[in-house]
Design a protein around this motif. Sequence first.
Motif, mmCIF file in Angstrom:
data_model
loop_
_atom_site.group_PDB
_atom_site.id
_atom_site.type_symbol
_atom_site.label_atom_id
_atom_site.label_comp_id
_atom_site.label_asym_id
_atom_site.label_seq_id
_atom_site.Cartn_x
_atom_site.Cartn_y
_atom_site.Cartn_z
ATOM 1 N N ALA A 190 0.774 -1.242 -0.055
ATOM 2 C CA ALA A 190 -0.050 -0.037 0.071
ATOM 3 C C ALA A 190 1.126 1.316 0.214
ATOM 4 C CB ALA A 190 -0.947 0.009 1.190
ATOM 5 N N CYS A 191 0.567 2.366 -0.802
ATOM 6 C CA CYS A 191 1.346 3.336 -1.091
ATOM 7 C C CYS A 191 0.587 4.818 -0.837
ATOM 8 C CB CYS A 191 2.034 3.364 -2.233
ATOM 9 S SG CYS A 191 3.087 2.005 -2.548
ATOM 10 N N ILE A 192 0.930 5.708 -0.242
ATOM 11 C CA ILE A 192 0.340 6.949 -0.378
ATOM 12 C C ILE A 192 1.198 7.964 -1.219
ATOM 13 C CG2 ILE A 192 -0.241 9.006 1.166
ATOM 14 C CD1 ILE A 192 -0.243 7.214 3.360
ATOM 15 N N MET A 193 0.547 8.625 -2.091
ATOM 16 C CA MET A 193 1.201 9.395 -2.877
ATOM 17 C C MET A 193 0.420 10.932 -3.118
ATOM 18 S SD MET A 193 3.084 9.069 -6.570
ATOM 19 C CE MET A 193 4.417 7.917 -5.816
ATOM 20 N N GLY A 194 0.702 11.919 -2.175
ATOM 21 C CA GLY A 194 -0.050 13.194 -1.995
ATOM 22 C C GLY A 194 0.788 14.058 -1.860
ATOM 23 N N THR A 195 0.684 14.929 -1.004
ATOM 24 C CA THR A 195 1.401 16.016 -0.299
ATOM 25 C C THR A 195 2.826 15.223 -0.151
ATOM 26 O OG1 THR A 195 -0.119 17.301 0.290
ATOM 27 C CG2 THR A 195 1.906 17.895 1.040
ATOM 28 N N GLY A 196 3.031 14.308 0.652
ATOM 29 C CA GLY A 196 3.950 13.482 1.029
ATOM 30 C C GLY A 196 3.890 12.169 0.403
ATOM 31 N N SER A 197 4.771 11.086 0.683
ATOM 32 C CA SER A 197 4.631 9.982 -0.039
ATOM 33 C C SER A 197 5.113 8.775 1.146
ATOM 34 C CB SER A 197 5.420 9.646 -1.127
ATOM 35 O OG SER A 197 6.824 9.940 -0.965
ATOM 36 N N ASN A 198 4.530 7.719 1.072
ATOM 37 C CA ASN A 198 4.838 6.537 2.168
ATOM 38 C C ASN A 198 4.513 5.328 1.464
ATOM 39 O OD1 ASN A 198 5.901 5.518 4.374
ATOM 40 N ND2 ASN A 198 4.586 6.744 5.802
ATOM 41 N N SER A 199 4.872 4.195 1.903
ATOM 42 C CA SER A 199 4.832 2.918 1.296
ATOM 43 C C SER A 199 4.938 1.851 2.456
ATOM 44 C CB SER A 199 5.405 2.606 0.203
ATOM 45 O OG SER A 199 6.883 2.452 0.635
ATOM 46 N N CYS A 200 4.295 0.577 2.273
ATOM 47 C CA CYS A 200 4.456 -0.298 3.232
ATOM 48 C C CYS A 200 3.968 -1.787 2.465
ATOM 49 C CB CYS A 200 3.538 -0.108 4.450
ATOM 50 S SG CYS A 200 1.992 -0.471 4.186
ATOM 51 N N TYR A 201 4.438 -2.784 3.266
ATOM 52 C CA TYR A 201 4.142 -4.304 3.062
ATOM 53 C C TYR A 201 3.172 -4.497 4.089
ATOM 54 C CZ TYR A 201 3.444 -8.866 2.278
ATOM 55 O OH TYR A 201 2.684 -10.322 2.007
ATOM 56 N N TYR A 202 1.930 -4.802 3.824
ATOM 57 C CA TYR A 202 0.791 -4.951 4.569
ATOM 58 C C TYR A 202 0.439 -6.643 4.648
ATOM 59 C CZ TYR A 202 -4.183 -4.521 6.440
ATOM 60 O OH TYR A 202 -5.237 -4.690 6.951
ATOM 61 N N ASP A 203 0.290 -7.279 5.888
ATOM 62 C CA ASP A 203 0.418 -8.615 5.713
ATOM 63 C C ASP A 203 -1.272 -9.199 5.909
ATOM 64 O OD1 ASP A 203 -0.436 -8.280 8.413
ATOM 65 O OD2 ASP A 203 1.548 -9.213 9.037
ATOM 66 N N ALA B 127 3.809 -4.986 8.124
ATOM 67 C CA ALA B 127 4.774 -5.628 8.575
ATOM 68 C C ALA B 127 6.286 -5.067 7.985
ATOM 69 C CB ALA B 127 4.556 -6.992 7.629
ATOM 70 N N ALA B 128 6.194 -4.074 7.221
ATOM 71 C CA ALA B 128 7.443 -3.523 6.631
ATOM 72 C C ALA B 128 7.269 -2.162 6.216
ATOM 73 C CB ALA B 128 8.184 -4.558 5.826
ATOM 74 N N ASN B 129 8.344 -1.339 6.485
ATOM 75 C CA ASN B 129 7.887 0.069 6.053
ATOM 76 C C ASN B 129 9.296 0.737 5.841
ATOM 77 O OD1 ASN B 129 7.628 3.293 7.761
ATOM 78 N ND2 ASN B 129 6.639 2.791 5.797
ATOM 79 N N VAL B 130 9.444 1.315 4.644
ATOM 80 C CA VAL B 130 10.735 2.095 4.394
ATOM 81 C C VAL B 130 10.565 3.429 4.786
ATOM 82 C CG1 VAL B 130 12.419 2.854 2.513
ATOM 83 C CG2 VAL B 130 11.269 0.542 2.581
ATOM 84 N N SER B 131 10.937 4.137 5.680
ATOM 85 C CA SER B 131 10.749 5.432 6.337
ATOM 86 C C SER B 131 10.743 6.472 5.142
ATOM 87 C CB SER B 131 11.943 5.906 7.282
ATOM 88 O OG SER B 131 11.588 7.150 7.752
ATOM 89 N N PRO B 132 9.881 7.153 4.788
ATOM 90 C CA PRO B 132 9.823 8.213 3.774
ATOM 91 C C PRO B 132 10.651 9.193 3.865
ATOM 92 C CG PRO B 132 7.842 8.652 5.150
ATOM 93 C CD PRO B 132 8.547 7.136 5.602
ATOM 94 N N LEU B 133 11.100 9.676 5.199
ATOM 95 C CA LEU B 133 12.023 10.678 5.441
ATOM 96 C C LEU B 133 11.773 12.059 5.173
ATOM 97 C CD1 LEU B 133 15.476 8.875 4.332
ATOM 98 C CD2 LEU B 133 14.286 8.883 6.580
ATOM 99 N N GLY B 134 10.420 12.339 4.569
ATOM 100 C CA GLY B 134 9.875 13.679 4.563
ATOM 101 C C GLY B 134 10.400 14.436 3.149
ATOM 102 N N TYR B 135 9.987 15.257 2.829
ATOM 103 C CA TYR B 135 10.286 15.916 1.216
ATOM 104 C C TYR B 135 11.843 16.500 1.192
ATOM 105 C CZ TYR B 135 9.887 20.922 3.142
ATOM 106 O OH TYR B 135 9.994 21.947 3.945
ATOM 107 N N VAL B 136 12.454 16.642 2.280
ATOM 108 C CA VAL B 136 13.644 17.210 2.254
ATOM 109 C C VAL B 136 14.711 15.919 1.930
ATOM 110 C CG1 VAL B 136 15.814 17.960 3.652
ATOM 111 C CG2 VAL B 136 13.404 19.116 3.734
#
Length: 278
Positions: free
Chosen positions: A110-123, A128-137
């Motif tokens: 599942a991914c979010i792509m709006g003002t910010g972005s993020n993603s994860c593996y959802y079990d 279950a796993a998430n690569v930190s998005p780290l913010g827009y900088v």
Amino acid sequence: MILLADSGSTKTDWALAHNGSLVKRITTEGINPFFQTEEEISRIVHERLIPALDGAMPHEVHFYGAGCAFPEKNRLVEQAITRHLPVPVEIGSDLLGAARSLCGRRPGIACIMGTGSNSCYYDGQTIAANVSPLGYVLGDEGSGAVLGRLLVGDCLKNQLPAPLKEAFFKRFDLTPQLILERVYKQPFPNRFLASLSPFLIEHIDEPCIHRLVLNSFKSFFTRNVMQYDCRGVKVHFTGSIAYYYREVLDEAARALQIELGHIVRSPLEGLVTYHSTL
């Protein structure tokens, strides 16, 4: 009756639902406890949300928001809401909301792509796993804020054709000085940068614009999604950038042999379904 919220840095979408049906939708300012105090969040709830409910009283609230991945931040949001709605409140991250909406109770990415972005593996139950998005900088590849930042950088460093650069300044009534003021001296520069991203979709047929967007989406996949096990798993998206740029997003995915699933603008309808089948 339940009240659901999907909150980002730019806006919060609320949905009042009853027996699995959407009764009313409300939009307020964005709520993010990393950038706002309890008092500021309480003011939004009191001044913008409560009047729009027209006296309806939900028996529970499920709030999914950016910045709501830490207990102390979640308590801040919960306290701001329960001041005005004294009912049980569940606070979860916007990413958990996206996963529940897009995947239901099945595994997926599942991914979010709006003002910010993020993603994860959802079990199917938890993230279950998430690569930190780290913010827009430092990260947030493919997000509206990053697309806006890349656009501004190319514009100010003369990487756009002169007519396109002139059209950009005219479209938003901006000057280089105003841009630097908004980015470095005023609050919520991520919102400002994301507000510039519509210029990209308006000029997506320009080779330099298409390349900027495509490369940012490829970067999102390679730096985030491809760190999960993608074999046989569809990659789902929610958010305005994914929705409006879905053709370029699909192009980036195909180039990297990634299979896309659902692409929706808002997770609210999926969350209504999810919470009605608990």
